[in-house]
Write an enzyme that holds these catalytic residues in place. Structure first.
Site, PDB file in Angstrom:
ATOM      1  N   LYS A 105       1.568   5.261  11.269  1.00 44.08           N
ATOM      2  CA  LYS A 105      -0.050   5.467  10.969  1.00 44.08           C
ATOM      3  C   LYS A 105      -0.823   5.301  12.177  1.00 44.08           C
ATOM      4  O   LYS A 105      -1.960   5.258  11.959  1.00 44.08           O
ATOM      5  CB  LYS A 105      -0.581   4.691   9.695  1.00 44.08           C
ATOM      6  CG  LYS A 105       0.222   4.920   8.497  1.00 44.08           C
ATOM      7  CD  LYS A 105      -0.648   4.492   7.252  1.00 44.08           C
ATOM      8  CE  LYS A 105      -0.409   3.111   7.165  1.00 44.08           C
ATOM      9  NZ  LYS A 105      -0.936   2.479   5.890  1.00 44.08           N
ATOM     10  N   LYS A 145      -0.971   2.113  13.370  1.00 41.18           N
ATOM     11  CA  LYS A 145      -1.870   1.052  13.192  1.00 41.18           C
ATOM     12  C   LYS A 145      -0.766  -0.189  13.412  1.00 41.18           C
ATOM     13  O   LYS A 145       0.647   0.042  13.014  1.00 41.18           O
ATOM     14  CB  LYS A 145      -1.926   0.973  11.681  1.00 41.18           C
ATOM     15  CG  LYS A 145      -3.363   1.513  11.106  1.00 41.18           C
ATOM     16  CD  LYS A 145      -3.358   0.982   9.570  1.00 41.18           C
ATOM     17  CE  LYS A 145      -4.726   0.558   9.340  1.00 41.18           C
ATOM     18  NZ  LYS A 145      -5.110   0.538   7.972  1.00 41.18           N
TER      19      LYS A 145
HETATM   20  N1  C2G Z   1     -10.387  -0.649   1.572  1.00 43.51           N
HETATM   21  C1  C2G Z   1     -11.302  -0.633   0.864  1.00 43.51           C
HETATM   22  N2  C2G Z   1     -12.627  -1.464   1.598  1.00 43.51           N
HETATM   23  C2  C2G Z   1     -12.507  -1.790   2.794  1.00 43.51           C
HETATM   24  C3  C2G Z   1     -11.240  -1.868   3.470  1.00 43.51           C
HETATM   25  C4  C2G Z   1      -9.959  -1.153   2.781  1.00 43.51           C
HETATM   26  O1  C2G Z   1     -11.724  -0.383  -0.169  1.00 43.51           O
HETATM   27  N3  C2G Z   1     -13.654  -2.429   3.518  1.00 43.51           N
HETATM   28  C5  C2G Z   1      -9.311  -0.131   0.821  1.00 43.51           C
HETATM   29  C6  C2G Z   1      -8.696   1.301   1.348  1.00 43.51           C
HETATM   30  O2  C2G Z   1      -9.272   2.348   1.020  1.00 43.51           O
HETATM   31  C7  C2G Z   1      -7.130   1.187   0.920  1.00 43.51           C
HETATM   32  C8  C2G Z   1      -6.766  -0.151   0.745  1.00 43.51           C
HETATM   33  O3  C2G Z   1      -8.171  -1.054   0.645  1.00 43.51           O
HETATM   34  O4  C2G Z   1      -7.285   2.011  -0.409  1.00 43.51           O
HETATM   35  C9  C2G Z   1      -5.841  -0.780   1.720  1.00 43.51           C
HETATM   36  O5  C2G Z   1      -6.726  -0.434   3.025  1.00 43.51           O
HETATM   37  P1  C2G Z   1      -5.435  -0.467   4.268  1.00 43.51           P
HETATM   38  O6  C2G Z   1      -4.883  -1.489   4.548  1.00 43.51           O
HETATM   39  O7  C2G Z   1      -6.575   0.000   5.446  1.00 43.51           O
HETATM   40  O8  C2G Z   1      -4.605   0.933   3.966  1.00 43.51           O
HETATM   41  P2  C2G Z   1      -4.787   2.138   4.866  1.00 43.51           P
HETATM   42  O9  C2G Z   1      -4.201   1.892   6.269  1.00 43.51           O
HETATM   43  O10 C2G Z   1      -5.869   3.036   4.424  1.00 43.51           O
HETATM   44  O11 C2G Z   1      -3.189   2.855   4.089  1.00 43.51           O
HETATM   45  O12 C2G Z   1      -0.241   6.192   2.280  1.00 43.51           O
HETATM   46  C10 C2G Z   1      -1.748   5.571   2.359  1.00 43.51           C
HETATM   47  C11 C2G Z   1      -1.760   4.529   3.333  1.00 43.51           C
HETATM   48  O13 C2G Z   1      -0.632   3.593   3.205  1.00 43.51           O
HETATM   49  C12 C2G Z   1      -3.126   3.842   3.231  1.00 43.51           C
END
Ligand code: C2G
Length: 131
Positions: A44, A46
């Site tokens: 990803k 990350k």
């Molecule tokens: N999130 C949120 N508000 C934020 C930060 C994150 O609502 N300020 C939500 C994201 O939209 C996601 C969840 O928290 O639904 C987890 O965020 P991340 O850990 O950044 O996940 P991500 O990298 O988006 O991974 O297959 C899907 C991916 O694995 C999603």
């Protein structure tokens, strides 16, 4: 029992993550969270501060979370949904539209992201304060 699933890295667990999980759980009775593995994070683009094991342990400790599984690739969502009898897939609206293909298998809900907080912002803010 209405089963919900969501996916994410959940590094440096913060209020935005918690608000997402609380709203996801409120849509049903059982919440599964698929935590991105360290290897999948690399895919990803990350890198997380905490290991998969630590990130999974934190999320698993939440009373609103019923099950934690590993997320190892983009392709596993369909089989996860079928295998776990998921009714609703939930994720933040930063992913709006990306997972509409899952509508063939379950309800798809994009929840509003919590503004002003992210793991990246936390790292940047901390860098500023420790200058
Ligand atoms: N999130 C949120 N508000 C934020 C930060 C994150 O609502 N300020 C939500 C994201 O939209 C996601 C969840 O928290 O639904 C987890 O965020 P991340 O850990 O950044 O996940 P991500 O990298 O988006 O991974 O297959 C899907 C991916 O694995 C999603």
């Amino acid at each position: 029992m209405k089963k919900i699933i969501t996916y994410g890295t959940y590094d440096m667990f913060h209020p935005g993550h918690l608000k997402l999980l609380k709203r996801a759980k409120a849509l049903g009775d059982h919440l599964t969270v698929a935590i991105s593995s360290d290897e999948f994070n690399q895919l990803k683009g990350k890198s997380s501060y905490y290991s998969f094991e630590d990130r999974a342990e934190i999320v698993e400790a939440l009373t609103i979370v019923d099950e934690v599984i590993r997320e190892d690739n983009w392709e596993q969502k369909v089989t996860d949904i079928q295998k776990l009898n998921i009714d609703t897939f939930v994720i933040g609206d930063d992913w709006e539209g990306h997972f509409d293909f899952l509508k063939e298998y379950c309800e798809v809900v994009y929840l509003k992201r919590t503004e002003g907080i992210s793991t990246t912002k936390i790292k940047e803010d901390l860098k500023e304060t420790t200058k």
